[in-house]
Structure formats: C-alpha cells, structure tokens
Scaffold this motif. Structure first.
Motif, mmCIF file in Angstrom:
data_model
loop_
_atom_site.group_PDB
_atom_site.id
_atom_site.type_symbol
_atom_site.label_atom_id
_atom_site.label_comp_id
_atom_site.label_asym_id
_atom_site.label_seq_id
_atom_site.Cartn_x
_atom_site.Cartn_y
_atom_site.Cartn_z
ATOM 1 N N GLU A 199 0.733 -1.189 -0.082
ATOM 2 C CA GLU A 199 -0.141 0.257 0.037
ATOM 3 C C GLU A 199 0.883 1.382 0.018
ATOM 4 O OE1 GLU A 199 -3.445 0.483 -0.292
ATOM 5 O OE2 GLU A 199 -3.130 -1.778 -0.843
ATOM 6 N N ILE A 200 2.148 1.029 0.760
ATOM 7 C CA ILE A 200 3.084 2.436 0.867
ATOM 8 C C ILE A 200 3.523 2.446 -0.665
ATOM 9 C CG2 ILE A 200 5.172 3.180 1.536
ATOM 10 C CD1 ILE A 200 4.536 2.022 4.353
ATOM 11 N N ARG A 201 3.911 1.396 -1.282
ATOM 12 C CA ARG A 201 4.666 1.489 -2.644
ATOM 13 C C ARG A 201 3.670 2.071 -3.382
ATOM 14 N NH1 ARG A 201 6.180 -3.965 -5.512
ATOM 15 N NH2 ARG A 201 3.956 -4.257 -5.321
ATOM 16 N N LYS A 202 2.258 1.748 -3.311
ATOM 17 C CA LYS A 202 1.327 2.208 -4.286
ATOM 18 C C LYS A 202 0.909 3.686 -4.248
ATOM 19 C CE LYS A 202 -3.232 0.475 -3.936
ATOM 20 N NZ LYS A 202 -3.928 -0.309 -3.882
ATOM 21 N N GLU A 203 0.972 4.205 -2.870
ATOM 22 C CA GLU A 203 0.728 5.575 -2.666
ATOM 23 C C GLU A 203 2.032 6.365 -3.256
ATOM 24 O OE1 GLU A 203 -1.067 8.942 -1.561
ATOM 25 O OE2 GLU A 203 -1.892 6.900 -1.218
ATOM 26 N N LEU A 204 3.110 5.951 -3.047
ATOM 27 C CA LEU A 204 4.320 6.424 -3.178
ATOM 28 C C LEU A 204 4.572 6.728 -4.976
ATOM 29 C CD1 LEU A 204 7.263 4.886 -1.222
ATOM 30 C CD2 LEU A 204 6.619 7.272 -0.918
ATOM 31 N N GLY A 205 3.616 6.090 -5.547
ATOM 32 C CA GLY A 205 3.579 5.852 -7.122
ATOM 33 C C GLY A 205 2.413 7.020 -7.596
ATOM 34 N N GLU A 206 1.713 7.432 -6.555
ATOM 35 C CA GLU A 206 0.628 8.524 -7.018
ATOM 36 C C GLU A 206 1.293 9.664 -7.364
ATOM 37 O OE1 GLU A 206 -2.565 8.041 -7.198
ATOM 38 O OE2 GLU A 206 -2.560 5.873 -6.227
ATOM 39 N N GLU A 207 0.547 10.495 -8.240
ATOM 40 C CA GLU A 207 0.945 11.748 -8.692
ATOM 41 C C GLU A 207 1.140 12.769 -7.673
ATOM 42 O OE1 GLU A 207 -0.336 14.565 -12.367
ATOM 43 O OE2 GLU A 207 -0.327 12.360 -12.593
#
Length: 281
Positions: A137-145
């Motif tokens: 989930e952290i990885r996903k959030e770090l990928g957000e614009e």
C-alpha cells in the motif's frame, strides 16, 4: 541526537533517491536477486527489511544473522551493517528518514535498545501477509502523482505496531525490558553519555536511585552488572569506529575518553582477545 560526532561512511537517504524530492521522508525498495554490502557502513535513517524468501546473511553491529523466509530485519540509525544476499532472495525495504523516525519510534512500544538486541524477527505466513499488505500500500501511494505523505506516515507507524506485536512472546527476555522502566532509561542514558561518563553512580544519580540498587536491578533483570552495560556500549562504539571510520586508533582513544593508547588496548583486548589494530584489519 546532536551529540554524535561521526567518522563513518554514513549513507544518507538522499544518496538512495537521486530522482526523489529533496525533503524525502520515506523510500520503498524491492530486494530481488543477489546483492552484497561488503564493507560495513552505517546509515542516518531507519531501515525495515521484509523478506518473503531469503537466503544469505546479514551482520548488524557485528552479530551475524541468517536471512530466511518470512522475516523482518530492523537496522536503526547509526547501527553498522553489511550483508550478502543470494540471488533467490525476494524482499521489500522501507527507509525512514531520521526526522520521521523520531515520530515513528513511539509505535515501537519497547525501548530501541530492546530491538537492537533482537533486530531479526521471524514471522508466521499470516503475519507476514499483514506486513506485505502495508508495504505494498505504501509502494502504491508513493507511485501516485500527488503523494499523501500523512497516510504513508500512518501506515509506517502501523508497521511499527505490527513489529511490536510480533515481538511479544517471541523473545524470552521480553518481560525483562518492559517490567522495569529503570533498565530502558539506564540504557538510554548510557547511549547519551558513555563517551564521558563511566561511573555507575553518575547514571544512578540521574535515575534518582543508588548505585547499589541500579546494580541489583541490572543483575536481576539482565544478569549483568551495571558497569558491564556501560563497558559493552563503549566496546560497541570502539568496534564501530575501528571497522568503519577513517579515524586513527589514536583519535579513537581520545574520542572514547581513554587516558592513553595503552589503557584503550588493554580494555579492548580484555573484551575481545584482540588488539585494536588486529580488529581493524
């Protein structure tokens, strides 16, 4: 934490993230395949490694641990580490900046020194999956614009709480560190003053107890004397400085508050069976 004057090759979080923002608080890395850190070094940030499949060895503050499946490995700021990880390894890594680490620390419910004595925690598949979910989930959030940093911070604190929960009952000395607050306060004070203060009475006074009582608590709880704990901390620093700093032995003697080279050598040899220069090599 301003009292450290350091002489190690210290790797800052910036060096890991050329493309990241300057004010970066957290990084996510995937650990796939073989890698090794041959020379011991230390970081100024906190690292949580989550191994899904692990083969290899990880040395943290001169103690070697085997890397296995379903493990968490913690490396605190200023700890010295090196590792050799084989190619079949699959893992995930969070690096948390020193600023964030300060606010992350309370989510590790026990004293930092407790985890430093137990940096490797074996997990059940079920608990591993809980960690993995948060990491992803952290990885996903770090990928957000537009990154929602507050959410990432809360997730990292949740990971800290999961670490605390995983530790309970795993290690036999768990109760010891938590049943007596004097121990963790004493260890914290040692960390702060060991370069200049060697006497048990100095620490006892800070804790508002007698030196004799402090000794009784240490013997009863940890099975060692209060003065041994102070000496262990000096020895750890001596090892760190000898192995990973640019300092000469003469400078180390001075930095650690020894009277002269002979007294330092005598202390070091009594504890390790080696002279400082033998250990340095």
């Amino acid at each position: 934490m301003g009292y450290h004057t350091d002489h190690f090759p210290v790797l800052g979080i910036q060096e890991f993230s050329e493309n990241q923002l300057k004010g970066c608080n957290l990084l996510f890395n995937e650990l796939y395949g073989a890698r090794s850190i041959d020379e011991p070094h230390k970081h100024d940030f906190f690292i949580i490694n989550l191994f899904e499949h692990g083969v290899g060895s990880h040395t943290i503050d001169f103690t070697e641990y085997q890397v296995k499946d379903y493990q968490i490995h913690l490396v605190f700021p200023d700890q010295v580490h090196q590792w050799v990880i084989e190619k079949e390894t699959i893992g995930y890594q969070l690096m948390i900046s020193r600023d964030w680490f300060e606010s992350f620390l309370p989510s590790l419910r026990f004293s930092a020194s407790y985890y430093q004595n137990h940096p490797v925690i074996n997990l059940s598949k079920e608990v591993f999956d809980m960690f993995l979910y948060e990491f992803k989930e952290i990885r996903k959030e770090l990928g957000e614009e537009k990154i929602f940093w507050e959410l990432i911070q809360k997730r990292s604190e949740l990971i800290g709480l999961l670490v605390s929960k995983s530790v309970e009952g795993v290690f036999k000395d768990f109760e010891v560190y938590n049943s007596n607050p004097i121990i963790s306060k004493f260890l914290h004070l040692i960390d702060e003053h060991f370069k200049t203060e060697r006497s048990v009475s100095f620490y006892a006074e800070k804790l508002n107890i007698s030196a004799n009582y402090l000794n009784i608590v240490c013997k009863k709880s940890l099975n060692v004397s209060a003065s041994s704990l102070i000496q262990n901390r000096i020895l750890l620093e001596a090892k760190r400085l000898l192995k990973v700093s640019e300092m000469s032995v003469k400078d180390i003697v001075y930095d650690l508050g020894f009277y002269d080279h002979a007294s330092f050598s005598k202390f070091f040899k009594a504890q390790t069976g080696m002279t400082p220069s033998q250990f340095k090599e």
